[in-house]
Motif scaffolding. Structure first.
Motif, mmCIF file in Angstrom:
data_model
loop_
_atom_site.group_PDB
_atom_site.id
_atom_site.type_symbol
_atom_site.label_atom_id
_atom_site.label_comp_id
_atom_site.label_asym_id
_atom_site.label_seq_id
_atom_site.Cartn_x
_atom_site.Cartn_y
_atom_site.Cartn_z
ATOM 1 N N TYR A 145 0.879 -0.937 -0.028
ATOM 2 C CA TYR A 145 0.200 0.056 -0.002
ATOM 3 C C TYR A 145 0.741 1.098 0.040
ATOM 4 C CZ TYR A 145 -4.329 -2.491 0.663
ATOM 5 O OH TYR A 145 -5.434 -3.199 0.592
ATOM 6 N N LYS A 189 -6.845 -4.105 -4.723
ATOM 7 C CA LYS A 189 -7.545 -3.912 -3.630
ATOM 8 C C LYS A 189 -8.966 -4.014 -3.823
ATOM 9 C CE LYS A 189 -3.739 -0.682 -2.753
ATOM 10 N NZ LYS A 189 -3.364 0.959 -2.618
ATOM 11 N N CYS A 195 -11.194 -1.155 1.668
ATOM 12 C CA CYS A 195 -11.965 -0.536 2.427
ATOM 13 C C CYS A 195 -10.916 0.301 3.173
ATOM 14 C CB CYS A 195 -12.708 -1.465 3.402
ATOM 15 S SG CYS A 195 -11.866 -2.339 4.679
ATOM 16 N N ASP A 196 -11.467 1.479 4.028
ATOM 17 C CA ASP A 196 -10.988 2.448 4.458
ATOM 18 C C ASP A 196 -10.094 1.866 5.948
ATOM 19 O OD1 ASP A 196 -11.645 4.381 2.790
ATOM 20 O OD2 ASP A 196 -13.048 5.347 4.031
ATOM 21 N N LEU A 197 -10.775 0.963 6.685
ATOM 22 C CA LEU A 197 -10.365 0.264 7.863
ATOM 23 C C LEU A 197 -9.094 -0.418 7.742
ATOM 24 C CD1 LEU A 197 -10.611 -0.094 10.838
ATOM 25 C CD2 LEU A 197 -11.852 -2.029 10.594
ATOM 26 N N SER A 198 -9.148 -1.049 6.233
ATOM 27 C CA SER A 198 -8.089 -2.168 5.881
ATOM 28 C C SER A 198 -6.931 -1.079 5.754
ATOM 29 C CB SER A 198 -8.608 -2.809 4.676
ATOM 30 O OG SER A 198 -7.329 -3.454 4.151
ATOM 31 N N ILE A 199 -6.848 -0.139 5.028
ATOM 32 C CA ILE A 199 -5.993 0.734 4.494
ATOM 33 C C ILE A 199 -5.258 1.317 5.734
ATOM 34 C CG2 ILE A 199 -5.424 2.765 3.135
ATOM 35 C CD1 ILE A 199 -7.451 1.936 1.094
ATOM 36 N N LYS A 200 -6.128 1.969 6.611
ATOM 37 C CA LYS A 200 -5.593 2.740 7.820
ATOM 38 C C LYS A 200 -4.798 1.712 8.536
ATOM 39 C CE LYS A 200 -9.229 6.277 7.286
ATOM 40 N NZ LYS A 200 -10.129 7.060 8.225
ATOM 41 N N ARG A 203 -0.965 1.288 7.884
ATOM 42 C CA ARG A 203 -0.009 2.407 7.405
ATOM 43 C C ARG A 203 1.035 2.717 8.205
ATOM 44 N NH1 ARG A 203 -4.879 7.381 6.695
ATOM 45 N NH2 ARG A 203 -5.125 6.484 4.439
#
Length: 269
Positions: A145, A189, A195-200, A203
């Motif tokens: 990512y 992806k 999804c946002d939770l997955s990406i955040k 990090r």
């Protein structure tokens, strides 16, 4: 003199505990040792030094990694760390990060950094650049990512294809499913991967981030790739956890002292 001062408080004054005395004197000794090492630190800056690591496991199977510095003035102990994190998914990526930092620290001067990078690449060749290392590098969401261009690197993708060809050598249908369907979903992806939770959640590469657990939580759509990713990302890249190193720690961390905290272990060593 000390007894005279204590006597001024008359009888009944509670004496300091052995723990309070040991911590006080130990902290003073640590500061004295740090001051003695200042000459070494100056020499490290001027003439260079080597960082050495040595790992062992205690009686509770916790892996302890010792960090030392070697130079013309000898070897000095820096610290110890409890090392439990499965490391296969981080080895290749962290080496790449280290190479980038070396280049930056040397101001992008190729004549200065190229000999160092060449040594690193030579040491990695055939040892830390296997298809397993590169596949786990791509399947670690922290790196994928952070740098979406990884999936277009020919060396990485060739290693990934070699890895699945070896792992699934007798199952063409599974190879086709994982490489041409599941892996594409991961790279693009699709579904929970994006999804946002997955990406955040991936990090930051800290002690809380576990790429194998991440795959188990967000990688349900392609179950075959998820299972393989969890397997490879749970591997360690070192046999240090099996070693019984007869070092100073073995003398410190005995049955009578097995409740010492890591910080006190560092200070005692």
């Amino acid at each position: 003199m000390m007894l005279g001062v204590v006597g001024q408080f008359e009888t009944g004054l509670p004496p300091p505990t052995r723990y309070a005395l040991s911590d006080t004197h130990l902290n003073h000794e640590v500061e004295r040792t740090k001051n003695l090492l200042k000459k070494n630190e100056q020499e490290w800056k001027e003439d260079g030094c080597s960082i050495m690591t040595d790992a062992w496991s205690d009686r509770k199977r916790r892996i302890i990694m010792n960090l030392c510095v070697n130079s013309k003035m000898g070897t000095a102990f820096l610290s110890s760390k409890e090392y439990w994190k499965p490391s296969m998914g981080f080895v290749y990526g962290e080496i790449e990060v280290a190479k980038e930092e070396i280049i930056i620290s040397l101001g992008g001067n190729e004549k200065a950094y190229k000999p160092i990078i060449d040594i690193i690449n030579k040491k990695m060749k055939g040892r830390l650049d296997s298809s397993s290392h590169l596949t786990s590098y791509l399947l670690n969401l922290y790196y994928h990512y952070k740098d979406p261009q990884l999936q277009y690197d020919p060396d990485i993708m060739n290693a990934v294809l070699d890895f699945f060809d070896t792992l699934l050598c007798n199952n063409f249908m599974m190879q086709r499913q994982v490489v041409t369907i599941d892996l594409l979903k991961y790279k693009k992806k699709v579904d929970k991967f994006g999804c946002d939770l997955s990406i955040k959640n991936c990090r930051v590469n800290d002690v809380e981030f576990d790429p194998a657990s991440w795959c188990g939580l967000f990688g349900g759509t392609p179950p075959h790739l998820t299972k393989i990713a969890m397997m490879i990302l749970s591997l360690t890249s070192s046999s240090s956890g099996c070693e019984r190193n007869w070092s100073m720690f073995e003398g410190v961390h005995t049955k009578k002292r097995n409740r010492l905290e890591a910080s006190k272990l560092n200070n005692l060593v």
